[in-house]
Design an enzyme around this catalytic site. Structure first.
Site, PDB file in Angstrom:
ATOM      1  N   ASP A  19      42.505  38.748  38.249  1.00 19.98           N
ATOM      2  CA  ASP A  19      43.330  37.859  37.424  1.00 19.98           C
ATOM      3  C   ASP A  19      43.771  36.637  38.229  1.00 19.98           C
ATOM      4  O   ASP A  19      43.937  36.717  39.446  1.00 19.98           O
ATOM      5  CB  ASP A  19      44.559  38.654  36.933  1.00 19.98           C
ATOM      6  CG  ASP A  19      45.252  37.970  35.769  1.00 19.98           C
ATOM      7  OD1 ASP A  19      44.694  36.998  35.219  1.00 19.98           O
ATOM      8  OD2 ASP A  19      46.359  38.399  35.411  1.00 19.98           O
ATOM      9  N   HIS A  36      37.031  30.151  37.299  1.00 19.51           N
ATOM     10  CA  HIS A  36      36.126  31.290  37.112  1.00 19.51           C
ATOM     11  C   HIS A  36      34.932  31.193  38.072  1.00 19.51           C
ATOM     12  O   HIS A  36      34.466  32.208  38.590  1.00 19.51           O
ATOM     13  CB  HIS A  36      35.640  31.361  35.657  1.00 19.51           C
ATOM     14  CG  HIS A  36      36.744  31.651  34.673  1.00 19.51           C
ATOM     15  ND1 HIS A  36      37.709  32.615  34.907  1.00 19.51           N
ATOM     16  CD2 HIS A  36      37.047  31.111  33.458  1.00 19.51           C
ATOM     17  CE1 HIS A  36      38.548  32.646  33.878  1.00 19.51           C
ATOM     18  NE2 HIS A  36      38.170  31.735  32.998  1.00 19.51           N
ATOM     19  N   SER A  64      37.303  41.159  28.919  1.00 20.81           N
ATOM     20  CA  SER A  64      37.860  42.254  28.124  1.00 20.81           C
ATOM     21  C   SER A  64      37.566  42.046  26.643  1.00 20.81           C
ATOM     22  O   SER A  64      37.199  40.938  26.217  1.00 20.81           O
ATOM     23  CB  SER A  64      39.375  42.342  28.343  1.00 20.81           C
ATOM     24  OG  SER A  64      40.014  41.324  27.615  1.00 20.81           O
ATOM     25  N   TRP A  68      37.834  37.492  23.870  1.00 19.22           N
ATOM     26  CA  TRP A  68      37.194  36.671  22.836  1.00 19.22           C
ATOM     27  C   TRP A  68      38.190  35.720  22.210  1.00 19.22           C
ATOM     28  O   TRP A  68      37.802  34.745  21.573  1.00 19.22           O
ATOM     29  CB  TRP A  68      36.581  37.556  21.742  1.00 19.22           C
ATOM     30  CG  TRP A  68      35.510  38.475  22.232  1.00 19.22           C
ATOM     31  CD1 TRP A  68      35.607  39.820  22.425  1.00 19.22           C
ATOM     32  CD2 TRP A  68      34.157  38.119  22.587  1.00 19.22           C
ATOM     33  NE1 TRP A  68      34.401  40.328  22.888  1.00 19.22           N
ATOM     34  CE2 TRP A  68      33.499  39.307  22.980  1.00 19.22           C
ATOM     35  CE3 TRP A  68      33.444  36.910  22.605  1.00 19.22           C
ATOM     36  CZ2 TRP A  68      32.164  39.316  23.398  1.00 19.22           C
ATOM     37  CZ3 TRP A  68      32.120  36.931  23.016  1.00 19.22           C
ATOM     38  CH2 TRP A  68      31.493  38.118  23.406  1.00 19.22           C
ATOM     39  N   LEU A 130      25.981  50.610  47.614  1.00 21.30           N
ATOM     40  CA  LEU A 130      27.213  50.349  46.853  1.00 21.30           C
ATOM     41  C   LEU A 130      26.900  50.481  45.373  1.00 21.30           C
ATOM     42  O   LEU A 130      25.843  50.048  44.913  1.00 21.30           O
ATOM     43  CB  LEU A 130      27.716  48.920  47.138  1.00 21.30           C
ATOM     44  CG  LEU A 130      28.906  48.463  46.275  1.00 21.30           C
ATOM     45  CD1 LEU A 130      30.169  49.263  46.627  1.00 21.30           C
ATOM     46  CD2 LEU A 130      29.181  46.970  46.461  1.00 21.30           C
TER      47      LEU A 130
END
Ligand code: FPP
Length: 241
Positions: A19, A36, A64, A68, A130
């Protein structure tokens, strides 16, 4: 205090709510998408850091089911960033032995992105250094609802006896069915919420809410959060002497 979890060296599975990209960009007078893009560069850095820090599962929240509701420009920019990110990183993941998986409802995503996701998953099935899981169009409640729908179908079609349904049954229907539960969930940017992330899976996870905005979340900050986790005692509800 000593920890009672099995993972004495540190968390095996770390999940991150990334965040603060928007605020990071706005504080520089730049559009949110600039944040972003900076966030995507941090993803690369943290993926690289995981094996050295003993983390073998990393799960990151990229988009998430509620995202949208952002502007069309931001949503389209994020989808384009995901496409370009997967295209650019695919070969590196194979070379670095990173197995990629996606969780979330992928059927609402544009076909090109879905294809790339499937390609990245297929190309890295043999990778094991990983386990990177990227949550796109993911919501914990949506995941539980979709799982319940599949479970109900199995009951209706006689493949599952409802009397046998217990705590071990539902996880087999979740998107995360092959992953261990997260040991540690980190949220950056100072917000102390879980925002519908891994609701079922994080029942016994440790949480770290840190003030750093995601684009400033360096490998050093990550290492210090893991060190902080190592000082905690995990009891899973039990009391030890
Ligand atoms: C939350 O910050 C962040 C997101 C909704 C997007 C997360 C995406 C990335 C880190 C980009 C790269 C990811 C991959 C997998 C390539 P916010 O925009 O809500 O920030 P704010 O709270 O400051 O507005």
């Amino acid at each position: 205090m000593a920890r009672t979890g099995a993972d004495e060296a540190g968390p095996r599975h770390v999940a991150i709510i990334m965040d603060g990209n928007g605020r990071w960009a706005q504080s520089r007078g730049r559009p949110r998408l600039f944040g972003h893009h900076a966030g995507a560069r941090r993803v690369r850095e943290i993926v690289e850091a995981c094996p050295d820090l003993g983390v073998s599962y990393l799960t990151i929240f990229a988009f998430s089911t509620e995202n949208w509701k952002r502007t069309q420009t931001e949503v389209a920019g994020l989808m384009s960033l995901f496409r370009r990110y997967i295209m650019k990183e695919m070969q590196d993941f194979v070379r670095e032995d990173v197995r990629v998986r996606f969780i979330g409802d992928r059927y609402r995503l544009e076909p090109r992105l879905r294809e790339l996701m499937e390609e990245a998953e297929a190309m890295t099935t043999h990778c094991a250094r990983l386990n990177l899981t990227i949550a796109i169009n993911y919501g914990g409640r949506d995941e539980v609802a979709r799982a319940t729908r599949r479970l109900a179908r199995d009951v209706a079609e006689g493949r599952l006896d409802p009397e046998t349904v217990d705590e071990q049954t539902l996880p087999r229907y979740l998107d995360t069915r092959v992953l261990p539960d997260p040991d540690l969930v980190i949220r950056t940017s100072g917000e102390a919420r879980i925002s519908n992330f891994l609701l079922w899976q994080s029942a016994y996870s440790e949480y770290e809410f840190i003030d750093t905005l995601w684009p400033d979340f360096t490998r050093e900050v990550f290492a210090s959060v893991l060190a902080q986790y190592s000082t905690r005692e995990r009891r899973f509800g039990a009391v030890t002497a």
